[in-house]
Scaffold this motif. Structure first.
Motif, short mmCIF file in Angstrom:
data_model
loop_
_atom_site.label_atom_id
_atom_site.label_comp_id
_atom_site.label_asym_id
_atom_site.label_seq_id
_atom_site.Cartn_x
_atom_site.Cartn_y
_atom_site.Cartn_z
N VAL A 56 0.84 -1.20 0.00
CA VAL A 56 0.00 0.00 0.00
C VAL A 56 0.88 1.25 0.00
CG1 VAL A 56 -1.68 1.34 1.35
CG2 VAL A 56 -1.99 -1.14 1.04
N GLU A 57 1.94 1.25 0.81
CA GLU A 57 2.86 2.39 0.85
C GLU A 57 3.54 2.59 -0.50
OE1 GLU A 57 5.37 1.51 4.18
OE2 GLU A 57 3.75 1.89 5.61
N LEU A 58 3.90 1.49 -1.18
CA LEU A 58 4.49 1.57 -2.52
C LEU A 58 3.52 2.23 -3.49
CD1 LEU A 58 6.61 0.77 -4.72
CD2 LEU A 58 5.38 -1.40 -4.88
N LEU A 59 2.27 1.81 -3.45
CA LEU A 59 1.26 2.39 -4.34
C LEU A 59 1.08 3.88 -4.05
CD1 LEU A 59 -1.48 -0.40 -4.35
CD2 LEU A 59 0.21 0.10 -6.12
N MET A 60 1.11 4.24 -2.78
CA MET A 60 0.97 5.66 -2.42
C MET A 60 2.15 6.48 -2.92
SD MET A 60 -0.70 5.14 1.35
CE MET A 60 -0.55 6.84 1.83
N ARG A 61 3.37 5.94 -2.78
CA ARG A 61 4.56 6.64 -3.29
C ARG A 61 4.47 6.80 -4.80
NH1 ARG A 61 7.18 3.24 0.29
NH2 ARG A 61 7.94 1.94 -1.40
N ALA A 63 1.79 6.91 -6.60
CA ALA A 63 0.74 7.88 -6.91
C ALA A 63 1.25 9.30 -6.71
CB ALA A 63 -0.48 7.62 -6.03
N GLU A 64 2.05 9.52 -5.67
CA GLU A 64 2.61 10.86 -5.42
C GLU A 64 3.55 11.27 -6.55
OE1 GLU A 64 4.51 10.59 -1.64
OE2 GLU A 64 2.61 10.45 -0.55
N VAL A 65 4.35 10.34 -7.03
CA VAL A 65 5.29 10.63 -8.12
C VAL A 65 4.52 10.96 -9.38
CG1 VAL A 65 7.01 9.60 -9.65
CG2 VAL A 65 7.21 9.29 -7.18
N SER A 66 3.53 10.14 -9.73
CA SER A 66 2.81 10.40 -10.97
C SER A 66 1.94 11.64 -10.85
CB SER A 66 1.96 9.19 -11.39
OG SER A 66 0.98 8.90 -10.42
N TYR A 67 1.43 11.92 -9.65
CA TYR A 67 0.66 13.16 -9.45
C TYR A 67 1.57 14.37 -9.58
CZ TYR A 67 -2.11 16.85 -7.36
OH TYR A 67 -2.77 18.03 -7.14
#
Length: 71
Positions: A56-61, A63-67
């Protein structure tokens, strides 16, 4: 920051599917790619609670990069 002890330490694939809201094929794809870790106990494939949290933390990181790139 203290880490909460999970209710359970290991989850069956079907439980991981429910926790992550992902299909069986996506779960196994993530396992094969190494993005989601698992262990074997006998014939059962189990996903550690810590591996679910890390995923989940990987997905959040990601998402932050692509955002950040699209902003």
């Amino acid at each position: 920051m203290p880490v909460a002890v999970p209710e359970r330490h290991l989850y069956r694939i079907t439980e991981a599917m429910r926790l992550l809201s992902m299909s069986r094929s996506v779960i196994y794809e993530q396992l094969r790619s190494g993005r989601l870790r698992s262990v074997k106990q006998g014939r059962a494939r189990l996903v550690p609670a810590v591996a679910i949290q890390e995923y989940v933390e990987l997905l959040m990181r990601e998402a932050e990069v692509s955002y950040g790139e699209s902003a």
